[in-house]
Design a protein around this motif. Structure first.
Motif, PDB file in Angstrom:
ATOM      1  N   SER A   8       1.181  15.355 -14.160  1.00  0.00           N
ATOM      2  CA  SER A   8       1.107  16.739 -14.166  1.00  0.00           C
ATOM      3  C   SER A   8       2.306  17.503 -14.857  1.00  0.00           C
ATOM      4  N   ILE A   9       3.442  16.830 -14.494  1.00  0.00           N
ATOM      5  CA  ILE A   9       4.651  17.453 -15.203  1.00  0.00           C
ATOM      6  C   ILE A   9       4.448  17.570 -16.528  1.00  0.00           C
ATOM      7  N   LEU A  10       4.128  16.102 -16.841  1.00  0.00           N
ATOM      8  CA  LEU A  10       3.882  15.935 -18.453  1.00  0.00           C
ATOM      9  C   LEU A  10       2.787  16.812 -19.189  1.00  0.00           C
ATOM     10  N   ALA A  11       1.852  16.990 -18.442  1.00  0.00           N
ATOM     11  CA  ALA A  11       0.695  17.807 -18.857  1.00  0.00           C
ATOM     12  C   ALA A  11       0.913  19.222 -18.720  1.00  0.00           C
ATOM     13  N   MET A  70       4.059  20.580 -19.015  1.00  0.00           N
ATOM     14  CA  MET A  70       5.418  20.945 -19.636  1.00  0.00           C
ATOM     15  C   MET A  70       5.340  22.029 -20.827  1.00  0.00           C
ATOM     16  N   THR A  71       6.153  22.856 -20.843  1.00  0.00           N
ATOM     17  CA  THR A  71       6.092  23.828 -22.220  1.00  0.00           C
ATOM     18  C   THR A  71       6.928  22.873 -23.433  1.00  0.00           C
ATOM     19  N   ASP A  72       7.383  21.717 -23.061  1.00  0.00           N
ATOM     20  CA  ASP A  72       7.972  20.930 -24.068  1.00  0.00           C
ATOM     21  C   ASP A  72       7.191  19.875 -24.220  1.00  0.00           C
ATOM     22  N   GLY A  73       7.106  19.120 -25.528  1.00  0.00           N
ATOM     23  CA  GLY A  73       6.357  18.133 -25.890  1.00  0.00           C
ATOM     24  C   GLY A  73       7.156  16.830 -25.744  1.00  0.00           C
ATOM     25  N   VAL A  74       6.378  15.755 -25.383  1.00  0.00           N
ATOM     26  CA  VAL A  74       7.293  14.449 -25.017  1.00  0.00           C
ATOM     27  C   VAL A  74       6.519  13.429 -25.625  1.00  0.00           C
ATOM     28  N   VAL A  75       7.257  12.543 -26.321  1.00  0.00           N
ATOM     29  CA  VAL A  75       6.590  11.401 -27.249  1.00  0.00           C
ATOM     30  C   VAL A  75       7.556  10.238 -26.765  1.00  0.00           C
ATOM     31  N   ALA A  76       6.781   9.085 -26.318  1.00  0.00           N
ATOM     32  CA  ALA A  76       7.520   8.261 -25.864  1.00  0.00           C
ATOM     33  C   ALA A  76       7.067   6.927 -26.898  1.00  0.00           C
ATOM     34  N   THR A  77       8.129   5.809 -27.068  1.00  0.00           N
ATOM     35  CA  THR A  77       7.650   4.889 -27.920  1.00  0.00           C
ATOM     36  C   THR A  77       8.391   3.788 -27.312  1.00  0.00           C
ATOM     37  N   ASP A  78       7.883   2.507 -27.845  1.00  0.00           N
ATOM     38  CA  ASP A  78       8.302   1.134 -27.476  1.00  0.00           C
ATOM     39  C   ASP A  78       9.516   0.842 -28.434  1.00  0.00           C
ATOM     40  N   TYR A  79      10.110  -0.298 -28.167  1.00  0.00           N
ATOM     41  CA  TYR A  79      11.369  -0.822 -28.943  1.00  0.00           C
ATOM     42  C   TYR A  79      10.890  -0.781 -30.451  1.00  0.00           C
ATOM     43  N   TYR A  80       9.777  -0.858 -30.902  1.00  0.00           N
ATOM     44  CA  TYR A  80       9.615  -0.828 -32.497  1.00  0.00           C
ATOM     45  C   TYR A  80       9.421   0.587 -33.121  1.00  0.00           C
ATOM     46  N   GLY A  81       9.315   1.435 -32.177  1.00  0.00           N
ATOM     47  CA  GLY A  81       9.172   2.918 -32.520  1.00  0.00           C
ATOM     48  C   GLY A  81       7.642   3.222 -32.403  1.00  0.00           C
ATOM     49  N   GLN A  93       0.919  -1.349   0.069  1.00  0.00           N
ATOM     50  CA  GLN A  93       0.129  -0.116   0.108  1.00  0.00           C
ATOM     51  C   GLN A  93       0.660   1.496   0.152  1.00  0.00           C
ATOM     52  N   GLU A  94       1.939   1.131   0.703  1.00  0.00           N
ATOM     53  CA  GLU A  94       2.900   2.421   0.732  1.00  0.00           C
ATOM     54  C   GLU A  94       3.528   2.711  -0.703  1.00  0.00           C
ATOM     55  N   ALA A  95       3.999   1.442  -1.181  1.00  0.00           N
ATOM     56  CA  ALA A  95       4.537   1.494  -2.253  1.00  0.00           C
ATOM     57  C   ALA A  95       3.845   1.843  -3.405  1.00  0.00           C
ATOM     58  N   ASN A  96       2.526   1.355  -3.412  1.00  0.00           N
ATOM     59  CA  ASN A  96       1.622   1.781  -4.316  1.00  0.00           C
ATOM     60  C   ASN A  96       1.195   3.343  -4.251  1.00  0.00           C
ATOM     61  N   ALA A  97       0.982   3.870  -2.937  1.00  0.00           N
ATOM     62  CA  ALA A  97       0.761   5.207  -2.962  1.00  0.00           C
ATOM     63  C   ALA A  97       1.902   5.994  -3.241  1.00  0.00           C
ATOM     64  N   THR A  98       3.074   5.596  -3.107  1.00  0.00           N
ATOM     65  CA  THR A  98       4.174   6.285  -3.459  1.00  0.00           C
ATOM     66  C   THR A  98       4.304   6.385  -5.138  1.00  0.00           C
ATOM     67  N   THR A  99       4.005   5.134  -5.779  1.00  0.00           N
ATOM     68  CA  THR A  99       4.246   5.084  -7.126  1.00  0.00           C
ATOM     69  C   THR A  99       3.051   6.002  -7.915  1.00  0.00           C
ATOM     70  N   GLU A 100       1.710   5.791  -7.152  1.00  0.00           N
ATOM     71  CA  GLU A 100       0.785   6.761  -7.891  1.00  0.00           C
ATOM     72  C   GLU A 100       0.977   8.075  -7.644  1.00  0.00           C
ATOM     73  N   ALA A 101       1.492   8.627  -6.289  1.00  0.00           N
ATOM     74  CA  ALA A 101       2.012  10.088  -6.509  1.00  0.00           C
ATOM     75  C   ALA A 101       3.013  10.439  -7.234  1.00  0.00           C
ATOM     76  N   GLU A 102       3.901   9.677  -7.286  1.00  0.00           N
ATOM     77  CA  GLU A 102       5.267   9.988  -8.520  1.00  0.00           C
ATOM     78  C   GLU A 102       4.201   9.909  -9.868  1.00  0.00           C
ATOM     79  N   ARG A 103       3.300   8.937 -10.169  1.00  0.00           N
ATOM     80  CA  ARG A 103       2.640   8.783 -11.508  1.00  0.00           C
ATOM     81  C   ARG A 103       1.830  10.155 -11.702  1.00  0.00           C
ATOM     82  N   ARG A 104       1.143  10.672 -10.457  1.00  0.00           N
ATOM     83  CA  ARG A 104       0.571  11.673 -10.548  1.00  0.00           C
ATOM     84  C   ARG A 104       1.544  13.059 -10.941  1.00  0.00           C
ATOM     85  N   LYS A 105       2.436  13.171 -10.328  1.00  0.00           N
ATOM     86  CA  LYS A 105       3.462  14.141 -10.368  1.00  0.00           C
ATOM     87  C   LYS A 105       3.916  14.114 -12.004  1.00  0.00           C
ATOM     88  N   LEU A 106       4.292  12.843 -12.242  1.00  0.00           N
ATOM     89  CA  LEU A 106       4.851  12.715 -13.726  1.00  0.00           C
ATOM     90  C   LEU A 106       3.723  13.138 -14.633  1.00  0.00           C
TER      91      LEU A 106
END
Length: 604
Positions: free
Chosen positions: A268-271, A273-284, A253-266
């Motif tokens: 929010s940061i991505l949402a 950000m003044t820069d655009g971010v695009v992530a891909t898998d191994y195949y692009g 529960q603690e780890a999930n809460a920490t992960t969820e908090a980090e996910r929300r931060k990430l």
């Protein structure tokens, strides 16, 4: 998760194991007990039969001795005496007395016809010849279809063997007793199995119930519910397992809460950000895209997910996925349209995730930087051109003076006049550049004063009307009342001088210039309209750019540096106003600007 079937459950297995163990134990005990009981019963039966044989043998020997003492040779008296002894025998299948010649002297059998005849039993004859003591054997009697015990014992008188006593007794009583005991044992085994199954069921429940609770909690945890806990029953292995499971749930529960908090931060940061971010898998293939990336590349996230990053960046013709993995430098991509210029710098980096690599593309809007860089290049080129033209002219005239034109006074004065004119133009150019530089760096001080703009504007118009040389009519459409604004008089005079000068320069002979002042809301709108050649529509938005001229040759001939309107724009902006142009080719141009009204001023 599917429910475990009863026959596959641990509870059934525990009960089955306990039951089988009890059954095996009871069977082993029963086999051993029955075997020992049978052995002891047969041994007891044998001793009892031996005692009976000894007693009967003694009685018969005494009866024979008694007959012999009477000195009678009557065979019948002997048989009767022996028969009397046999008649007292009970619980025997058959008892026979045989003399040394093999003749039957007496029997308990109902068939008394065999008395006086020779026996046909080979075993009896053999024992008669060879046996000197008690001998027994267990046989199956085919006539009675029962198991019997046969025993033989010599009949002796004074140490001499007088014959043989044969006894046959049924073993049914022994085996009936054994069967009864086995039945009791089987019943006890069944009861024990039933009791064991019931007790095993409750015992298994003490094990399986915490396990079932832990299973339900594990399922709840897998679904994100960390609020449930397993009850600690006892301080045994199961209790310790339950406590460990609860501790693990709390850590998760603690780890999930920490992960969820980090996910929300990430997120929010991505949402944001003044820069655009695009992530891909191994195949692009695109697996993540933030809002800014959607805006920059003008592709909806739902349409981009799963697509190739090469496709959404529109570089599939120039680059391959392998090129992006190996790329160290950034790319400048042009996403401009007919209505908007957009330049994007893209940096690629490789993300390693346990052997499954991917790409992160960071998009940065560099439109403004590119425009600034382009303007800088244009500025340098324009300054170089504006300085080169007068310098070239001066150099040519000076060379001509050195080549002899200096001796011709009139020609020399003309050449020197041109050189002075070009020098003055360069001085004005440098002065305008210095002023623009100060305005850009906010080093140019603006000393505002509360001013009646109508009086201020009238004075400037009067000055130009008095000094003009062309036949141009000045039309004034100004308010009668005073309108107050907070301005720097010197700087605003420079703005108005520049606009009126341009209007006079480009107005035809006999034309007119219209001056208009109106108020709109909290702003004063000043307009100066000429009847000159006007400006082409595609060039109207650029006349406030530095060094921009619609007609470069004519503007330079009239002494302009191409910086006047650019300076005017900077000054108006410094006064929190706005300036713009409206023009139609061959029909004149209107330059308008706004100024905030003074708070203590009177409206029009």
């Amino acid at each position: 998760m599917n429910k475990v079937g009863f026959f596959k459950s641990i509870q059934f297995k525990v009960v089955l194991i306990y039951t089988l163990l009890i059954l095996l134990a009871m069977q082993l005990i029963g086999v051993y007990f029955t075997d020992r009981l049978e052995h002891n019963s047969l041994e007891t039966f044998d001793k009892s039969m031996e005692n009976q044989a000894n007693l009967l043998s003694y009685n018969i020997s005494e009866a024979i001795k008694e007959v012999n003492q009477k000195n009678t040779t009557d065979q019948k008296a002997l048989i009767n005496s022996i028969q009397d002894q046999l008649n007292e025998v009970r619980d025997m299948v058959d008892v026979q007395v045989i003399d040394n010649n093999g003749t039957i002297l007496g029997t308990t059998s109902q068939d008394q016809s065999i008395v006086g005849k020779r026996t046909t039993n080979d075993q009896i004859l053999a024992d008669l010849m060879n046996s000197n003591g008690y001998k027994r054997q267990t046989l199956y009697n085919k006539d009675t279809k029962t198991r019997v015990m046969d025993a033989t014992i010599p009949i002796k008188i004074g140490g001499d063997k007088q014959g043989l006593l044969f006894m046959e007794k049924s073993l049914d009583s022994v085996y009936d007793n054994l069967r009864g005991i086995n039945q009791i044992l089987a019943t006890a085994t069944g009861i024990a199995l039933l009791v064991t199954a019931v007790l095993g069921w409750y015992l298994a429940r003490t094990i399986t119930r915490p396990l079932a609770l832990m299973k339900r909690q594990a399922l709840a945890v897998s679904q994100g519910d960390f609020s449930r806990r397993v009850m600690d029953y006892e301080d045994d292995e199961i209790g310790q397992l339950a406590q460990s499971f609860n501790n693990m749930t709390e850590r998760l529960q603690e780890a999930n809460a920490t992960t969820e908090a980090e996910r929300r931060k990430l997120r929010s940061i991505l949402a944001f950000m003044t820069d655009g971010v695009v992530a891909t898998d191994y195949y692009g293939h695109v697996i993540l895209m933030n809002n800014r990336a959607e805006q920059l590349i003008r592709v909806y996230r739902q349409n981009a997910l799963g697509e190739s990053v090469l496709k959404i960046l529109k570089i599939e013709d120039e680059y391959s996925l392998e090129d992006l993995y190996n790329m160290k430098e950034s790319l400048i991509l042009d996403f401009s349209t007919d209505f908007q210029q957009l330049m994007v710098r893209v940096n690629f980096s490789v993300v390693k995730n346990e052997g499954n690599n991917g790409l992160i593309a960071v998009l940065h809007d560099v439109t403004e930087q590119e425009q600034i860089e382009e303007e800088r290049r244009d500025f340098v080129a324009n300054v170089s051109h504006e300085l080169r033209t007068p310098l070239t002219t001066m150099k040519s005239y000076l060379e001509a003076l050195l080549d002899g034109a200096l001796d011709d006074r009139a020609l020399a004065e003309k050449f020197l006049g041109v050189a002075q004119t070009e020098t003055d133009r360069m001085i004005r150019l440098v002065r305008d550049l210095l002023q623009l530089s100060k305005l850009d760096s906010r080093d140019e001080s603006i000393k505002k004063e509360r001013t009646n703009f109508i009086t201020f504007f009238q004075a400037i118009i009067d000055r130009f009307e008095f000094s003009k040389t062309q036949s141009i009519e000045f039309i004034r459409k100004l308010p009668k009342r005073a309108v107050y604004v907070s301005i720097d008089p010197d700087k605003m005079t420079q703005v108005i001088d520049n606009v009126i000068s341009n209007a006079i320069k480009y107005s035809p002979e006999g034309g007119s210039i219209t001056f208009r002042v109106v108020t709109k809301g909290q702003h004063l709108v000043v307009s100066i309209k000429d009847e000159g050649v006007g400006i082409p529509e595609e060039n109207v938005s650029r006349i406030f750019d530095r060094f921009y001229r619609v007609d470069r040759a004519r503007s330079r001939k009239l002494g302009g540096t191409g910086l006047g309107l650019a300076i005017a724009k900077e000054i108006v902006n410094a006064h929190s106003g706005d300036i713009w142009a409206e023009s139609e080719w061959t029909k004149g141009t209107t330059i308008s600007f706004t100024l905030p009204l003074s708070r203590r001023g009177d409206g029009v």
